[in-house]
Each structure stands twice: as structure tokens, then as C-alpha cells.
Design a protein around this motif. Structure first.
Motif, PDB file in Angstrom:
ATOM      1  N   GLY A 145     120.206  24.438  -6.299  1.00  0.00           N
ATOM      2  CA  GLY A 145     119.451  25.335  -5.434  1.00  0.00           C
ATOM      3  C   GLY A 145     118.432  24.665  -4.530  1.00  0.00           C
ATOM      4  O   GLY A 145     117.670  25.338  -3.846  1.00  0.00           O
ATOM      5  N   SER A 146     118.433  23.341  -4.479  1.00  0.00           N
ATOM      6  CA  SER A 146     117.435  22.620  -3.669  1.00  0.00           C
ATOM      7  C   SER A 146     117.775  22.625  -2.182  1.00  0.00           C
ATOM      8  O   SER A 146     116.898  22.416  -1.341  1.00  0.00           O
ATOM      9  CB  SER A 146     117.298  21.176  -4.146  1.00  0.00           C
ATOM     10  OG  SER A 146     118.518  20.470  -3.949  1.00  0.00           O
ATOM     11  N   GLY A 147     119.044  22.841  -1.857  1.00  0.00           N
ATOM     12  CA  GLY A 147     119.484  22.742  -0.465  1.00  0.00           C
ATOM     13  C   GLY A 147     120.155  21.421  -0.148  1.00  0.00           C
ATOM     14  O   GLY A 147     120.351  21.077   1.020  1.00  0.00           O
ATOM     15  N   ALA A 162     128.981  23.146 -23.712  1.00  0.00           N
ATOM     16  CA  ALA A 162     128.234  21.919 -23.444  1.00  0.00           C
ATOM     17  C   ALA A 162     126.741  22.092 -23.696  1.00  0.00           C
ATOM     18  O   ALA A 162     126.069  21.160 -24.148  1.00  0.00           O
ATOM     19  CB  ALA A 162     128.479  21.469 -22.007  1.00  0.00           C
ATOM     20  N   PHE A 163     126.206  23.279 -23.404  1.00  0.00           N
ATOM     21  CA  PHE A 163     124.791  23.529 -23.651  1.00  0.00           C
ATOM     22  C   PHE A 163     124.462  23.465 -25.135  1.00  0.00           C
ATOM     23  O   PHE A 163     123.383  23.025 -25.528  1.00  0.00           O
ATOM     24  CB  PHE A 163     124.380  24.903 -23.106  1.00  0.00           C
ATOM     25  CG  PHE A 163     124.096  24.895 -21.628  1.00  0.00           C
ATOM     26  CD1 PHE A 163     123.521  23.795 -21.000  1.00  0.00           C
ATOM     27  CD2 PHE A 163     124.415  25.995 -20.843  1.00  0.00           C
ATOM     28  CE1 PHE A 163     123.273  23.786 -19.641  1.00  0.00           C
ATOM     29  CE2 PHE A 163     124.161  25.995 -19.475  1.00  0.00           C
ATOM     30  CZ  PHE A 163     123.585  24.886 -18.878  1.00  0.00           C
ATOM     31  N   GLN A 216     114.375  27.389  -6.455  1.00  0.00           N
ATOM     32  CA  GLN A 216     115.704  27.042  -6.957  1.00  0.00           C
ATOM     33  C   GLN A 216     116.345  28.250  -7.632  1.00  0.00           C
ATOM     34  O   GLN A 216     117.510  28.592  -7.363  1.00  0.00           O
ATOM     35  CB  GLN A 216     115.617  25.902  -7.985  1.00  0.00           C
ATOM     36  CG  GLN A 216     115.259  24.546  -7.450  1.00  0.00           C
ATOM     37  CD  GLN A 216     115.203  23.526  -8.582  1.00  0.00           C
ATOM     38  OE1 GLN A 216     114.131  23.181  -9.058  1.00  0.00           O
ATOM     39  NE2 GLN A 216     116.344  23.052  -9.018  1.00  0.00           N
ATOM     40  N   ILE A 217     115.600  28.863  -8.532  1.00  0.00           N
ATOM     41  CA  ILE A 217     116.134  29.992  -9.300  1.00  0.00           C
ATOM     42  C   ILE A 217     116.533  31.137  -8.380  1.00  0.00           C
ATOM     43  O   ILE A 217     117.636  31.690  -8.492  1.00  0.00           O
ATOM     44  CB  ILE A 217     115.095  30.465 -10.343  1.00  0.00           C
ATOM     45  CG1 ILE A 217     114.880  29.369 -11.396  1.00  0.00           C
ATOM     46  CG2 ILE A 217     115.540  31.768 -11.013  1.00  0.00           C
ATOM     47  CD1 ILE A 217     113.654  29.576 -12.269  1.00  0.00           C
ATOM     48  N   VAL A 271     120.359  30.056 -15.063  1.00  0.00           N
ATOM     49  CA  VAL A 271     119.884  29.077 -14.075  1.00  0.00           C
ATOM     50  C   VAL A 271     118.808  28.189 -14.684  1.00  0.00           C
ATOM     51  O   VAL A 271     118.803  26.970 -14.495  1.00  0.00           O
ATOM     52  CB  VAL A 271     119.349  29.779 -12.811  1.00  0.00           C
ATOM     53  CG1 VAL A 271     118.871  28.739 -11.794  1.00  0.00           C
ATOM     54  CG2 VAL A 271     120.422  30.653 -12.176  1.00  0.00           C
ATOM     55  N   ARG A 272     117.895  28.800 -15.436  1.00  0.00           N
ATOM     56  CA  ARG A 272     116.848  28.002 -16.094  1.00  0.00           C
ATOM     57  C   ARG A 272     117.456  27.004 -17.078  1.00  0.00           C
ATOM     58  O   ARG A 272     116.970  25.878 -17.214  1.00  0.00           O
ATOM     59  CB  ARG A 272     115.856  28.922 -16.811  1.00  0.00           C
ATOM     60  CG  ARG A 272     114.934  29.682 -15.873  1.00  0.00           C
ATOM     61  CD  ARG A 272     113.846  30.433 -16.625  1.00  0.00           C
ATOM     62  NE  ARG A 272     112.980  31.168 -15.723  1.00  0.00           N
ATOM     63  CZ  ARG A 272     111.963  30.648 -15.049  1.00  0.00           C
ATOM     64  NH1 ARG A 272     111.676  29.358 -15.185  1.00  0.00           N
ATOM     65  NH2 ARG A 272     111.219  31.402 -14.247  1.00  0.00           N
ATOM     66  N   ALA A 273     118.517  27.406 -17.756  1.00  0.00           N
ATOM     67  CA  ALA A 273     119.178  26.504 -18.707  1.00  0.00           C
ATOM     68  C   ALA A 273     119.801  25.313 -17.983  1.00  0.00           C
ATOM     69  O   ALA A 273     119.747  24.179 -18.466  1.00  0.00           O
ATOM     70  CB  ALA A 273     120.250  27.268 -19.491  1.00  0.00           C
TER      71      ALA A 273
END
Length: 199
Positions: A10-12, A73-74, A138-139, A153-155
């Protein structure tokens, strides 16, 4: 000249990558796109993934079930490492193959989401460019463009390098916060004229 481009989800980062191509004539090697190609129906990694993880991680059309694999995977680091052991050598080989397609004097930009986390990219690059923004931004961006929940998204963010770690690895940072597309492209254009991209 080999430039590594990275940034959190989400940074671009992808927008900056396209600007480098459009404004600087860069040859882009997108490692995320390579990974997706390897895990789509008929992808070169799918036989090994099916053998290692079983049919429950393969969609009916023969692609990787990304949601199921993300969940596994998490919760199981060993599963994440096993998937990486399959994918990373294939991604590395295809990355180098694509890089060799660049013209002799062309800037080569490697778009690598997990550049800092991998630990093996820095020695392959002459510069690292980081795209950064606030975590709340980002979120919001990822929720807007995908079906992921805020918790999901936070994960993902928690699994990535911190903003501080990425900035510490950077030769230059684009702070993509509170600016429009034209301003972001102007920043990229300014960087292209500066010392970052000079041999």
C-alpha cells in the motif's frame, strides 16, 4: 545501473515503478509479477507446491490458493519457509533472465516487495529506493483496492520489515503521503535527474 525498489504494502511502490519506466525509460523487473506467474494455472512452481502442500492449496483451475497459503504461512513459519524454498530459486533465475533483456545503457529497476527482509538483494544492487508512507495510509489503500479486512492488512504489515528498517536500507526515500499522482511523478522525475541514478 541496477536499482532496487521496495516499500510496504500500500505504499505506492508499483506507481513509482511505472513512473520510472514512463519518465526514465527504465527496464522493470517485477518480482511479484514473476511470483504470480509461477503460481498461476500451469505455472512452473505448481507441481512442486501441490506435491509439498497437497491439493487443498490448489484452486480448481490449478493455481495456488493464495488465501489458504497466506493463512497457513501466518500460523506456520515452516510452511512459509517451505514455500520460499520452492519459489525463491525460480524467481531468482527468472529475475536474472529478464534483467538481461535490458539495453546496455538502460536503467534496470528491480521491484522487490521484500527486498529488505530477504537479506540477499543488497549486494546485487547499486542503489535502493524506498517508497514510504504512514501505516494508516497503507491500511486504507489496501482495503480500498482489495477484499482484505483491516486485521488481514495489519497481519501482512506485521510480517514485513518496519518502516524504519526499510528507510535505514535506502539510498533515497520517496515519502508518498498526502500528495497527488502528479506530485509523486514530479518527485520521481527529480530523482532521475539527481545523483541516485548516476553511475
Amino acid at each position: 545501473m541496477r536499482i532496487g525498489l521496495t516499500g510496504g504494502i500500500g505504499s505506492g511502490k508499483s506507481t513509482v515503478a511505472q513512473a520510472l519506466v514512463a519518465l526514465g525509460g527504465a527496464h522493470l523487473v517485477d518480482t511479484d509479477a514473476i511470483s504470480r506467474a509461477l503460481t498461476q494455472p500451469g505455472g512452473a512452481a505448481m507441481p512442486a507446491i501441490a506435491e509439498r502442500f497437497g491439493a487443498s492449496f490448489v484452486t480448481p483451475d490449478g493455481a495456488l490458493d493464495r488465501a489458504a497459503m497466506r493463512e497457513l504461512a501466518f500460523h506456520q513459519p515452516d510452511a512459509k519457509r517451505a514455500l520460499e524454498a520452492i519459489l525463491h530459486p525460480m524467481i531468482g533465475a527468472e529475475t536474472e533472465r529478464q534483467a538481461l533483456l535490458a539495453q546496455a545503457d538502460q536503467l534496470v529497476v528491480f521491484d522487490v516487495p521484500l527486498l529488505v527482509e530477504s537479506g540477499r538483494w543488497r549486494q546485487k544492487l547499486q542503489r535502493v529506493l524506498v517508497v514510504d508512507c504512514e501505516e494508516t495510509t497503507q491500511i486504507a489503500r489496501v482495503i480500498q483496492r482489495s477484499a482484505l479486512s483491516e486485521a488481514a492488512v495489519r497481519a501482512i504489515i506485521a510480517q514485513q520489515a518496519t518502516r524504519a528498517q526499510r528507510r535505514a536500507a535506502a539510498d533515497a526515500v520517496i515519502y508518498n503521503e498526502g500528495i497527488d499522482l502528479a506530485s509523486l511523478q514530479a518527485e520521481v522525475a527529480s530523482l532521475l535527474q539527481g545523483p541516485l541514478f548516476r553511475r
